[in-house]
Design a protein around this motif. Structure first.
Motif, PDB file in Angstrom:
ATOM      1  N   PHE A 146      14.698   0.560   5.394  1.00  0.00           N
ATOM      2  CA  PHE A 146      13.115  -0.081   5.326  1.00  0.00           C
ATOM      3  C   PHE A 146      13.224   1.182   7.179  1.00  0.00           C
ATOM      4  CE2 PHE A 146      15.822  -3.260   3.135  1.00  0.00           C
ATOM      5  CZ  PHE A 146      14.795  -2.800   2.338  1.00  0.00           C
ATOM      6  N   ASP A 147      14.164   1.879   7.574  1.00  0.00           N
ATOM      7  CA  ASP A 147      12.948   2.772   8.115  1.00  0.00           C
ATOM      8  C   ASP A 147      12.637   4.000   7.431  1.00  0.00           C
ATOM      9  OD1 ASP A 147      15.264   4.576   7.311  1.00  0.00           O
ATOM     10  OD2 ASP A 147      16.345   4.474   9.661  1.00  0.00           O
ATOM     11  N   GLY A 148      12.412   4.411   6.201  1.00  0.00           N
ATOM     12  CA  GLY A 148      11.387   5.186   6.135  1.00  0.00           C
ATOM     13  C   GLY A 148      12.549   6.837   5.693  1.00  0.00           C
ATOM     14  N   SER A 149      13.612   6.585   6.241  1.00  0.00           N
ATOM     15  CA  SER A 149      14.896   7.371   5.346  1.00  0.00           C
ATOM     16  C   SER A 149      15.211   7.461   4.187  1.00  0.00           C
ATOM     17  CB  SER A 149      16.022   7.256   6.658  1.00  0.00           C
ATOM     18  OG  SER A 149      16.521   6.295   5.777  1.00  0.00           O
ATOM     19  N   ILE A 150      14.485   6.678   3.548  1.00  0.00           N
ATOM     20  CA  ILE A 150      15.396   6.683   1.833  1.00  0.00           C
ATOM     21  C   ILE A 150      14.672   5.941   1.325  1.00  0.00           C
ATOM     22  CG2 ILE A 150      18.343   8.305   2.467  1.00  0.00           C
ATOM     23  CD1 ILE A 150      18.757   4.660   1.403  1.00  0.00           C
ATOM     24  N   PRO A 151      14.726   6.303   0.199  1.00  0.00           N
ATOM     25  CA  PRO A 151      13.459   6.130  -0.881  1.00  0.00           C
ATOM     26  C   PRO A 151      13.713   4.135  -0.844  1.00  0.00           C
ATOM     27  CG  PRO A 151      13.957   8.071  -2.466  1.00  0.00           C
ATOM     28  CD  PRO A 151      14.432   7.346  -0.736  1.00  0.00           C
ATOM     29  N   ILE A 152      12.712   3.513  -1.062  1.00  0.00           N
ATOM     30  CA  ILE A 152      12.856   2.311  -1.011  1.00  0.00           C
ATOM     31  C   ILE A 152      12.921   1.443  -3.132  1.00  0.00           C
ATOM     32  CG2 ILE A 152      12.059  -0.976  -0.620  1.00  0.00           C
ATOM     33  CD1 ILE A 152      11.145   0.116   1.783  1.00  0.00           C
ATOM     34  N   GLY A 153      13.718   1.218  -3.057  1.00  0.00           N
ATOM     35  CA  GLY A 153      13.792   0.654  -4.904  1.00  0.00           C
ATOM     36  C   GLY A 153      14.442   2.291  -6.075  1.00  0.00           C
TER      37      GLY A 153
ATOM     38  N   LEU B 131      -1.247  -4.717  12.281  1.00  0.00           N
ATOM     39  CA  LEU B 131      -0.260  -3.383  11.718  1.00  0.00           C
ATOM     40  C   LEU B 131      -0.573  -2.879  10.410  1.00  0.00           C
ATOM     41  CD1 LEU B 131       2.402  -6.737  11.887  1.00  0.00           C
ATOM     42  CD2 LEU B 131       2.394  -4.305  13.275  1.00  0.00           C
ATOM     43  N   GLU B 132      -0.458  -1.858   9.999  1.00  0.00           N
ATOM     44  CA  GLU B 132       0.014  -1.289   9.374  1.00  0.00           C
ATOM     45  C   GLU B 132       1.054  -0.398   8.506  1.00  0.00           C
ATOM     46  OE1 GLU B 132      -1.273   3.501   8.582  1.00  0.00           O
ATOM     47  OE2 GLU B 132      -2.860   2.568   9.559  1.00  0.00           O
ATOM     48  N   THR B 133       0.669  -0.849   6.960  1.00  0.00           N
ATOM     49  CA  THR B 133       2.611  -0.212   6.269  1.00  0.00           C
ATOM     50  C   THR B 133       1.719   0.599   5.564  1.00  0.00           C
ATOM     51  OG1 THR B 133       3.773  -2.592   6.610  1.00  0.00           O
ATOM     52  CG2 THR B 133       3.918  -1.011   4.902  1.00  0.00           C
ATOM     53  N   GLN B 134       2.957   1.885   4.368  1.00  0.00           N
ATOM     54  CA  GLN B 134       2.152   3.125   3.896  1.00  0.00           C
ATOM     55  C   GLN B 134       3.143   2.729   3.232  1.00  0.00           C
ATOM     56  OE1 GLN B 134       1.772   6.511   5.942  1.00  0.00           O
ATOM     57  NE2 GLN B 134       0.246   5.939   7.362  1.00  0.00           N
ATOM     58  N   ILE B 135       2.626   3.343   1.794  1.00  0.00           N
ATOM     59  CA  ILE B 135       3.934   3.323   0.691  1.00  0.00           C
ATOM     60  C   ILE B 135       3.214   4.683  -0.381  1.00  0.00           C
ATOM     61  CG2 ILE B 135       4.945   1.998  -1.317  1.00  0.00           C
ATOM     62  CD1 ILE B 135       3.781  -0.531  -0.544  1.00  0.00           C
ATOM     63  N   GLN B 136       4.917   5.697   0.139  1.00  0.00           N
ATOM     64  CA  GLN B 136       4.033   6.621  -1.142  1.00  0.00           C
ATOM     65  C   GLN B 136       4.419   6.544  -2.313  1.00  0.00           C
ATOM     66  OE1 GLN B 136       3.000   9.382   0.830  1.00  0.00           O
ATOM     67  NE2 GLN B 136       2.449  10.183  -0.864  1.00  0.00           N
ATOM     68  N   ASP B 137       3.963   7.389  -2.675  1.00  0.00           N
ATOM     69  CA  ASP B 137       3.794   6.276  -4.835  1.00  0.00           C
ATOM     70  C   ASP B 137       3.366   8.546  -5.535  1.00  0.00           C
ATOM     71  OD1 ASP B 137       4.975   6.177  -6.969  1.00  0.00           O
ATOM     72  OD2 ASP B 137       3.379   4.558  -7.424  1.00  0.00           O
ATOM     73  N   GLY B 138       4.577   8.946  -5.390  1.00  0.00           N
ATOM     74  CA  GLY B 138       3.989  10.282  -5.786  1.00  0.00           C
ATOM     75  C   GLY B 138       2.823  11.503  -4.952  1.00  0.00           C
TER      76      GLY B 138
ATOM     77  N   LYS C  70       9.343  -1.429 -12.703  1.00  0.00           N
ATOM     78  CA  LYS C  70       8.222  -2.036 -12.660  1.00  0.00           C
ATOM     79  C   LYS C  70       7.451  -2.278 -10.981  1.00  0.00           C
ATOM     80  CE  LYS C  70       8.851  -4.599 -15.957  1.00  0.00           C
ATOM     81  NZ  LYS C  70       8.116  -3.969 -17.264  1.00  0.00           N
ATOM     82  N   GLY C  71       7.995  -1.305 -10.350  1.00  0.00           N
ATOM     83  CA  GLY C  71       7.346  -1.396  -9.108  1.00  0.00           C
ATOM     84  C   GLY C  71       8.317  -1.748  -7.774  1.00  0.00           C
ATOM     85  N   ILE C  72       6.868  -1.741  -6.536  1.00  0.00           N
ATOM     86  CA  ILE C  72       7.429  -2.802  -5.705  1.00  0.00           C
ATOM     87  C   ILE C  72       6.669  -4.036  -5.203  1.00  0.00           C
ATOM     88  CG2 ILE C  72       6.905  -0.680  -4.222  1.00  0.00           C
ATOM     89  CD1 ILE C  72       8.634  -1.227  -2.067  1.00  0.00           C
ATOM     90  N   ALA C  73       7.180  -4.873  -4.540  1.00  0.00           N
ATOM     91  CA  ALA C  73       5.957  -5.879  -3.753  1.00  0.00           C
ATOM     92  C   ALA C  73       5.937  -6.161  -2.194  1.00  0.00           C
ATOM     93  CB  ALA C  73       6.064  -7.073  -4.569  1.00  0.00           C
ATOM     94  N   VAL C  74       4.690  -6.331  -1.878  1.00  0.00           N
ATOM     95  CA  VAL C  74       5.253  -6.075  -0.606  1.00  0.00           C
ATOM     96  C   VAL C  74       4.098  -7.177   0.217  1.00  0.00           C
ATOM     97  CG1 VAL C  74       4.575  -4.477   1.999  1.00  0.00           C
ATOM     98  CG2 VAL C  74       5.718  -3.289   0.027  1.00  0.00           C
TER      99      VAL C  74
END
Length: 137
Positions: A29-36, A61-68, A92-96
């Motif tokens: 969750f520190d951005g070092s590896i993909p979640i999911g 607060l800002e959260t970013q999720i990279q997908d392609g 199916k994706g990720i829910a934040v």
């Protein structure tokens, strides 16, 4: 990055009930590896997080999720200081999920919001997607 995050500690599977303590965020969750993960090696999460900066130091607060080529941005106002991250299967994706109180707050009393008759609570959050070509949707 405005705020650091703590991971909300929970009881072991299958219950996953928050126990009222937190610890500093680490991998993944520190951005070092993909979640999911991916379709051949999925990782499953149902994890809560608490922003640890004050609302004066970090009013939103800002959260970013990279997908392609796309990046999903989640912006949360000062009344939303918690996130829940859930992954089912990678296809199916990720829910934040932005949250104003900690998961299970009625039992652990962390940031529970209780309104009396006639009281009003206000808050805001927003999502937007930006593609690699710079277009927002």
């Amino acid at each position: 990055q405005c705020s650091k995050w703590n991971h909300i500690d929970v009881t072991p599977d299958p219950d996953l009930i928050p126990i009222g303590t937190t610890r500093r965020v680490g991998a993944p969750f520190d951005g070092s590896i993909p979640i999911g993960g991916n379709t051949s090696h999925p990782t499953k999460y149902d994890d809560g997080f608490k922003a640890i900066s004050s609302t004066e130091d970090c009013p939103y607060l800002e959260t970013q999720i990279q997908d392609g080529d796309d990046t999903l941005y989640l912006l949360m106002g000062r009344t939303f200081r918690f996130l829940q991250v859930y992954t089912g299967s990678p296809d199916k994706g990720i829910a934040v999920e932005p949250q104003a109180s900690e998961t299970n707050c009625w039992n652990n009393k962390d940031s529970v919001i209780s309104l009396q008759a006639g009281e009003v609570w206000k808050g805001w959050f927003e999502f937007f997607v930006q593609s690699e070509n710079g277009k927002n949707t």
